[in-house]
Design an enzyme around this catalytic site. Structure first.
Site, PDB file in Angstrom:
ATOM      1  N   ARG A 216       1.516  -0.695   0.136  1.00 49.73           N
ATOM      2  CA  ARG A 216      -0.249   0.081   0.061  1.00 49.73           C
ATOM      3  C   ARG A 216       0.957   1.438  -0.171  1.00 49.73           C
ATOM      4  NH1 ARG A 216      -3.533  -2.858   3.824  1.00 49.73           N
ATOM      5  NH2 ARG A 216      -5.072  -3.317   2.773  1.00 49.73           N
ATOM      6  N   GLN A 249       6.953  -4.856   4.333  1.00 49.00           N
ATOM      7  CA  GLN A 249       7.029  -6.245   4.109  1.00 49.00           C
ATOM      8  C   GLN A 249       6.861  -7.293   2.404  1.00 49.00           C
ATOM      9  OE1 GLN A 249       5.888  -8.556   7.855  1.00 49.00           O
ATOM     10  NE2 GLN A 249       4.943  -7.682   7.499  1.00 49.00           N
ATOM     11  N   ASN A 279       7.462 -10.922   4.349  1.00 46.27           N
ATOM     12  CA  ASN A 279       6.325 -10.678   4.962  1.00 46.27           C
ATOM     13  C   ASN A 279       5.371 -11.944   6.009  1.00 46.27           C
ATOM     14  OD1 ASN A 279       3.228 -10.909   5.063  1.00 46.27           O
ATOM     15  ND2 ASN A 279       2.641 -11.506   2.963  1.00 46.27           N
ATOM     16  N   ASP A 305      -1.061   1.367  11.313  1.00 47.78           N
ATOM     17  CA  ASP A 305      -1.833   0.638  10.772  1.00 47.78           C
ATOM     18  C   ASP A 305      -1.210   1.392   9.505  1.00 47.78           C
ATOM     19  OD1 ASP A 305      -2.436  -1.625  10.765  1.00 47.78           O
ATOM     20  OD2 ASP A 305      -4.269  -1.237  10.450  1.00 47.78           O
ATOM     21  N   ASP A 307      -2.370   2.160   6.692  1.00 49.38           N
ATOM     22  CA  ASP A 307      -4.001   2.398   5.484  1.00 49.38           C
ATOM     23  C   ASP A 307      -5.306   3.627   6.462  1.00 49.38           C
ATOM     24  OD1 ASP A 307      -4.355   0.132   6.655  1.00 49.38           O
ATOM     25  OD2 ASP A 307      -6.028  -0.908   5.154  1.00 49.38           O
ATOM     26  N   ASP A 417      -3.562  -8.631  18.511  1.00 49.27           N
ATOM     27  CA  ASP A 417      -3.655  -7.007  18.946  1.00 49.27           C
ATOM     28  C   ASP A 417      -4.910  -7.344  21.130  1.00 49.27           C
ATOM     29  OD1 ASP A 417      -6.561  -7.834  17.678  1.00 49.27           O
ATOM     30  OD2 ASP A 417      -6.051  -5.784  16.795  1.00 49.27           O
ATOM     31  N   HIS A 441      -9.698   4.445   8.946  1.00 51.11           N
ATOM     32  CA  HIS A 441      -8.642   3.383   8.284  1.00 51.11           C
ATOM     33  C   HIS A 441     -10.186   2.809   7.780  1.00 51.11           C
ATOM     34  CE1 HIS A 441      -7.879  -0.540   8.523  1.00 51.11           C
ATOM     35  NE2 HIS A 441      -6.903  -0.005   9.103  1.00 51.11           N
TER      36      HIS A 441
END
Length: 685
Positions: A216, A249, A279, A305, A307, A417, A441
């Site tokens: 991304r 990654q 990854n 994150d 994104d 998490d 997000h």
């Protein structure tokens, strides 16, 4: 409560703590991107007030307030990051997500016992301070008139936190008088009426922001640019964010984004480090961030994150909150939708221990739109909620906690998490999902990761987390729930998901010793396995499949309906199971019988057919689900055996995984995985 006023003649910034022992906790900020949709998170419109029926009228009557129609603020009134214009005779309220003060959270978790609100204005009008309690009742606290003739004026209010044990906020409103009233700046600071100790006032922990990214580059580079702008002098994060570490990654590298990355690199300078890594999933990327925070000697690791869009002020608030926490505390941010920017996905999250599944904590409600129902009109938002964990889309973790607990479990994706929050809770370390600290997000509403390749990780990691943290001898109801879900997949002709879930259980039985080794290798195995199932093969359009045909029309012209009540559910399940024993209709082998939209693709619907076209959650493709009697019976047999074994062996497995936990999460073990995993060459993508 005390209120004072002084003419500042252009000096005396509220966001600069002026006395010994004072600390800025929260600046009042405004969006400067011109997005009208996001403005309700920062400032609200004029109010209409009506006495609540449960409160007797009087001088201190509690009011329920809602925004008056047609009086919503506009971006034209935003004059800068901290400046806002209130037109003649109008009113603006800062009873909003980003600008109200979450008094109950500071009361519960921090050493702060009183706060000072400083409001700097130009023009004539009134500054009014309100507070709420845990029930959402609102009370006027104080009001001070400001006069344009006196020039720029700073009005201060010293406010106690004692009444906020169970919930409640402070905020202020501005009423313009005969002329425009301009908010120049406002801030919430510690109060000189309850000064911090020298040690408390001197705490200024350094933050390393760590981002894990996979293919991304556009989103990630824009996020880096936002952080780069915020660490500049006056940007809000200078002196707070010491470094930014991006763990890449993927095969589409963030450094290849020519639009935003060069500017991000220039702004961040030597603060920025980009690390190439194989990854290892979200858990591998976030663990690398934790590891780097430990190695670089910072006080806090902020996980983000890739994104997301971030409100930088939230990072400053989270760091201040962590600095002043009574004990080391994990400080989590909330998540709004990037596409519907006032939609709050989750306010507080917990893990229901009996069935071991995540969900809203207490009376909190998911997917609440603050653009439609603001803080003042939503009573449950005024309660303080305790949480089991906070999502790692934005989560600040003290490195002292990481040294004590270790890094993430090596589980690639899902439950990393939640498990970490439960691990912290077991060690007496609290987590606070902190209002005013948030990201936007990409929403999960257009995904169904319970039936794609992630089905494996959902099942395996849920079981591993339950083995580690369930308080029940055999995991409570988790095994039964897993088997029920498996049956739903089978009745829905989702054989690929069912097969992956069995593979997940088989890997659980293999024990914890191979979890690190599996990180880089399991996903290719999963993708290869799925490729052999028609329900996992999507084509761009329904016309890519044979025409729909049915041997018989639906009975009385009615398709399956949602079963209502327990008996109806049991009947639908029984009918679906009986159907599995019958031969597949010959015509259904060559032509799909029907097309089912994703939102309607439930087990009680799909179990009525021998084949169906089912659209993907994101609307990009369609798969052909086909009933297979032999495969169904084989999967039922294996599913029954594996779930029976899981229930039988639970105590021994739990002991095995709990004994292995310290080694699984140790920085030393993770270091071997980081350096032992080859990086994918972008040329081979």
């Amino acid at each position: 409560m005390t209120a004072t006023q002084e003419a500042t003649a252009g000096a005396g910034s509220p966001s600069a703590a002026r006395g010994a022992g004072e600390r800025v906790l929260q600046r009042v900020v405004l969006p400067v991107d011109g997005d009208q949709d996001v403005l309700p998170l920062y400032v609200d419109g004029q109010l209409m007030a009506a006495p609540r029926t449960d409160t007797a009228p009087g001088p201190n009557a509690v009011l329920a307030t809602v925004a008056a129609p047609g009086t919503a603020p506009t971006t034209d009134q935003v004059l800068g990051r901290t400046r806002f214009s209130v037109p003649v005779g109008e009113r603006a309220s800062f009873a909003t997500y980003f600008n109200a003060f979450p008094a109950s959270y500071w009361r519960r978790f921090s050493v702060v016992s009183a706060v000072r609100l400083s409001v700097r204005t130009t023009g004539s009008g009134t500054v009014v301070v309100y507070r709420s309690n845990a029930k959402g009742n609102v009370q006027r606290v104080s009001a001070v008139v400001v006069d344009a003739a006196e020039g720029p004026t700073t009005t201060t209010f010293d406010l106690p936190l004692k009444p906020f044990t169970d919930g409640g906020w402070y905020w202020f409103d501005l009423h313009a008088g005969s002329g425009e009233l301009v908010l120049e700046e406002a801030a919430w600071t510690t109060s000189p009426t309850a000064p911090l100790t020298a040690e408390q006032a001197s705490r200024r922990g350094s933050v390393v922001v760590t981002i894990t990214t996979l293919n991304r580059p556009d989103y990630c580079s824009r996020l880096l640019r936002t952080l780069g702008e915020a660490v500049q002098p006056g940007g809000g994060l200078d002196g707070i964010v010491a470094e930014v570490v991006c763990t890449d990654q993927g095969t589409q590298l963030v450094s290849d984004d020519v639009e935003a990355f060069p500017e991000a690199q220039r702004l961040l300078g030597d603060r920025l480090t980009v690390i190439r890594q194989g990854n290892l999933g979200g858990s591998g990327g976030f663990s690398r961030g934790m590891y780097e925070g430990l190695q670089r000697g910072h006080d806090y690791v902020l996980l983000l994150d890739d994104d997301v869009m971030v409100e930088p002020e939230g990072i400053a608030r989270g760091a201040a909150f962590a600095d002043l926490a009574k004990t080391p505390t994990i400080v989590g941010g909330h998540m709004f939708s990037m596409y519907q920017r006032t939609l709050l996905n989750a306010w507080a999250e917990g893990v229901q221990r009996w069935k071991f599944w995540w969900g809203p904590s207490g009376a909190s409600e998911p997917n609440h739109d603050l653009g439609m129902q603001n803080l003042r009109s939503t009573p449950w938002l005024h309660r303080r909620f305790d949480v089991d964990y906070n999502g790692w889309w934005m989560c600040l973790i003290p490195t002292s906690v990481i040294r004590q607990l270790g890094l993430s479990l090596p589980i690639f994706i899902k439950w990393d998490d939640a498990e970490y929050g439960l691990r912290a809770q077991d060690a007496g370390i609290p987590t606070a999902s902190f209002p005013g600290m948030a990201v936007w997000h990409i929403p999960w509403t257009d995904k169904d990761d319970g039936i794609d390749w992630q089905a494996y990780y959902h099942a395996r990691n849920r079981v591993v987390a339950a083995l580690l943290h369930s308080p029940y001898p055999r995991g409570g109801n988790v095994v039964r729930e897993l088997l029920t879900t498996q049956l739903k997949h089978l009745l829905s002709m989702q054989y690929s998901a069912a097969e992956l879930r069995l593979q997940a259980l088989e890997d659980v039985f293999e024990g914890p010793q191979g979890m690190h080794a599996q990180l880089p290798t399991k996903l290719p195995e999963i993708r290869a396995l799925r490729s052999g199932y028609s329900d996992a093969v999507y084509k761009p359009d329904a016309s890519d499949f044979p025409a729909r045909k049915r041997k018989k029309p639906p009975r009385k012209g009615r398709e399956a309906e949602v079963p209502k009540g327990r008996l109806a559910v049991l009947k639908a399940a029984a009918v679906g199971i009986v159907k599995q024993a019958r031969d597949v209709d010959a015509l259904a082998r060559t032509n799909p019988q029907t097309a089912v939209a994703h939102q309607d693709a439930r087990w009680w619907m799909l179990s009525q057919y021998d084949s169906a076209l089912v659209s993907a959650a994101d609307g990009t493709g369609t798969a052909w689900y086909r009933r297979d009697r032999g495969r169904f019976l084989d999967l039922v047999r294996r599913s029954t055996a594996l779930h029976e074994r899981l229930a039988r062996d639970w105590p021994e497995l739990a002991a095995q995984y709990r004994a292995a936990l310290p080694e699984l999460v140790s920085p030393e073990n993770w270091e071997k995985t980081f350096h032992g995993t080859p990086v994918t060459d972008p040329a081979k993508r």
